[in-house]
Write a protein that holds these residues in place. Structure first.
Motif, short mmCIF file in Angstrom:
data_model
loop_
_atom_site.label_atom_id
_atom_site.label_comp_id
_atom_site.label_asym_id
_atom_site.label_seq_id
_atom_site.Cartn_x
_atom_site.Cartn_y
_atom_site.Cartn_z
N HIS A 11 26.93 31.18 40.58
CA HIS A 11 28.16 30.38 40.53
C HIS A 11 29.37 31.28 40.71
CE1 HIS A 11 31.35 27.76 38.94
NE2 HIS A 11 30.55 26.75 39.23
N ASP A 12 30.42 30.75 41.38
CA ASP A 12 31.62 31.53 41.63
C ASP A 12 32.22 32.11 40.36
OD1 ASP A 12 31.40 31.00 44.29
OD2 ASP A 12 33.03 29.56 44.39
N ASP A 13 32.26 31.33 39.28
CA ASP A 13 32.82 31.82 38.02
C ASP A 13 32.07 33.05 37.52
OD1 ASP A 13 34.68 29.82 38.06
OD2 ASP A 13 33.64 28.54 36.62
N LEU A 14 30.76 33.06 37.74
CA LEU A 14 29.95 34.19 37.29
C LEU A 14 30.19 35.43 38.15
CD1 LEU A 14 26.55 32.44 36.44
CD2 LEU A 14 28.36 33.18 34.87
N THR A 15 30.39 35.25 39.46
CA THR A 15 30.65 36.42 40.30
C THR A 15 32.00 37.04 39.95
OG1 THR A 15 31.66 35.14 42.11
CG2 THR A 15 29.28 35.46 42.20
N VAL A 16 32.99 36.20 39.64
CA VAL A 16 34.30 36.71 39.24
C VAL A 16 34.20 37.47 37.91
CG1 VAL A 16 36.62 36.05 38.49
CG2 VAL A 16 35.60 34.96 40.49
N GLN A 17 33.54 36.86 36.94
CA GLN A 17 33.39 37.50 35.64
C GLN A 17 32.58 38.77 35.74
OE1 GLN A 17 34.89 36.52 32.71
NE2 GLN A 17 34.17 38.50 31.98
N SER A 18 31.54 38.74 36.57
CA SER A 18 30.68 39.90 36.73
C SER A 18 31.46 41.09 37.27
CB SER A 18 29.52 39.56 37.67
OG SER A 18 28.73 40.69 37.94
N MET A 19 32.30 40.85 38.27
CA MET A 19 33.09 41.94 38.83
C MET A 19 34.04 42.52 37.78
SD MET A 19 35.43 42.00 42.24
CE MET A 19 34.06 41.29 43.14
N TRP A 20 34.62 41.64 36.98
CA TRP A 20 35.51 42.11 35.91
C TRP A 20 34.73 42.96 34.91
CZ3 TRP A 20 40.49 42.64 35.17
CH2 TRP A 20 40.98 42.84 33.88
N ASP A 21 33.54 42.51 34.54
CA ASP A 21 32.72 43.24 33.58
C ASP A 21 32.29 44.61 34.12
OD1 ASP A 21 32.90 41.11 31.83
OD2 ASP A 21 30.96 40.25 32.41
N LYS A 22 32.03 44.67 35.41
CA LYS A 22 31.49 45.90 36.00
C LYS A 22 32.56 46.92 36.35
CE LYS A 22 29.05 43.58 39.09
NZ LYS A 22 28.12 43.22 40.18
N ARG A 23 33.83 46.53 36.27
CA ARG A 23 34.90 47.41 36.75
C ARG A 23 34.94 48.73 35.98
NH1 ARG A 23 36.94 44.66 32.74
NH2 ARG A 23 38.79 45.37 31.59
N ARG A 24 34.49 48.73 34.72
CA ARG A 24 34.54 49.95 33.90
C ARG A 24 33.47 50.96 34.29
NH1 ARG A 24 33.72 47.32 28.23
NH2 ARG A 24 32.45 45.94 29.54
N TYR A 25 32.50 50.52 35.07
CA TYR A 25 31.36 51.39 35.37
C TYR A 25 31.31 51.81 36.84
CZ TYR A 25 29.94 49.23 30.99
OH TYR A 25 29.90 48.78 29.69
#
Length: 283
Positions: free
Chosen positions: A144-158
């Motif tokens: 889902h689009d909401d999950l891809t957006v959230q996922s990118m935000w979550d992964k930005r630190r790594y």
């Protein structure tokens, strides 16, 4: 007639283009025949071939002098012990960059997604200087689009940079990059584009990896579809020209191209160098 700013953006992107290749028996020879050693080559992870094919080809290309980026598909890694072994192995060969997608395979162990593997890479001391993650300008068929957006935000630190999935719509690229930056995601971006490839292969791959909206776009834009159907396939030149104004905006942070070669490596390098020559001579 393109303006100087557009031409300068195109030159910069083409000069900073890296090539994605598939780990087949002929890939090494094709790379050696067609690519100068200053090209960065990324090696995909195939569920049918396993990670060993990816790691082996990446190591051999590194040995030939290329900057090589193996794809560590999270669902193909069993857990932290295997990840630590992979990191030690690659670092021992001088490989300092990886790309971490979730992958298409069923999870074989502890990593259901890219974030879980990225977290363990950090726990292992962040062994790689450069870590790329996937960005989705368009809807993914299974996420889902909401999950891809959230996922990118979550992964930005790594991660250190984003590699965008394919799209054929310049307006989608423009809007996505602007939304990305408005959300505060400040990682540099590499724009994913296809190299010269036959229409049937390109459209089949596009549907499978999550660019369904682009196939609808192509159906509505007969001129684009006609170019895909023409001998030589899709070159992307007009697409890049239309994207260039947005990619050259201040704060866009689009550093280069990630070119999906589908192993048409010679054709892709000929397209890139030919376009660069035309741009430079027209200045």
């Amino acid at each position: 007639m393109r303006n100087k700013r557009t031409a300068a953006t195109l030159v910069r992107l083409l000069e900073n283009a890296r090539y994605e290749v598939l780990p087949t028996a002929s890939t090494e020879d094709k790379v050696l025949e067609h690519l100068p050693r200053d090209r960065t080559v990324t090696v995909t992870a195939s569920p049918t071939k396993g990670l060993e094919a990816t790691l082996d080809l990446a190591e051999r290309l590194t040995g030939h002098g290329y900057v090589t980026v193996p794809h560590l598909a999270a669902r193909m890694v069993s857990g932290r012990d295997e990840l630590a072994e992979i990191a030690e192995r690659l670092r021992g060969k001088g490989i300092t960059s990886v790309f971490v997608p979730g992958g298409d395979a069923e999870a074989v162990g502890d990593y259901p997604d890219a974030l879980a593997l990225l977290e363990d890479l950090k726990e292992l001391g962040s062994p790689f200087a450069h870590v790329g993650i996937t960005g989705y300008p368009e809807s993914h068929p299974t996420i889902h689009d909401d999950l891809t957006v959230q996922s990118m935000w979550d992964k930005r630190r790594y991660a250190t940079h984003i590699v965008s999935n394919l799209t054929f719509d310049p307006a989608v690229v423009r809007d996505w990059v602007r939304r990305l930056r408005a959300r505060g995601v400040a990682m540099p971006l590499l724009l994913g584009i296809p190299g010269p490839v036959e229409r049937a292969k390109l459209l089949g791959m596009a549907t499978r990896i999550g660019v369904g909206e682009s196939t609808k776009f192509l159906a509505k834009n007969k001129g684009v579809f006609a170019r895909l159907a023409a001998p030589g396939g899709f070159t992307g030149e007009r697409f890049l020209e239309r994207c260039a104004p947005a990619l050259g905006e201040e704060g866009a942070l689009v550093e280069g191209l990630h070119v999906f070669t589908f192993n048409q490596i010679g054709e892709t390098e000929a397209w890139r160098t030919g376009m660069l020559e035309r741009l430079r001579t027209s200045r």
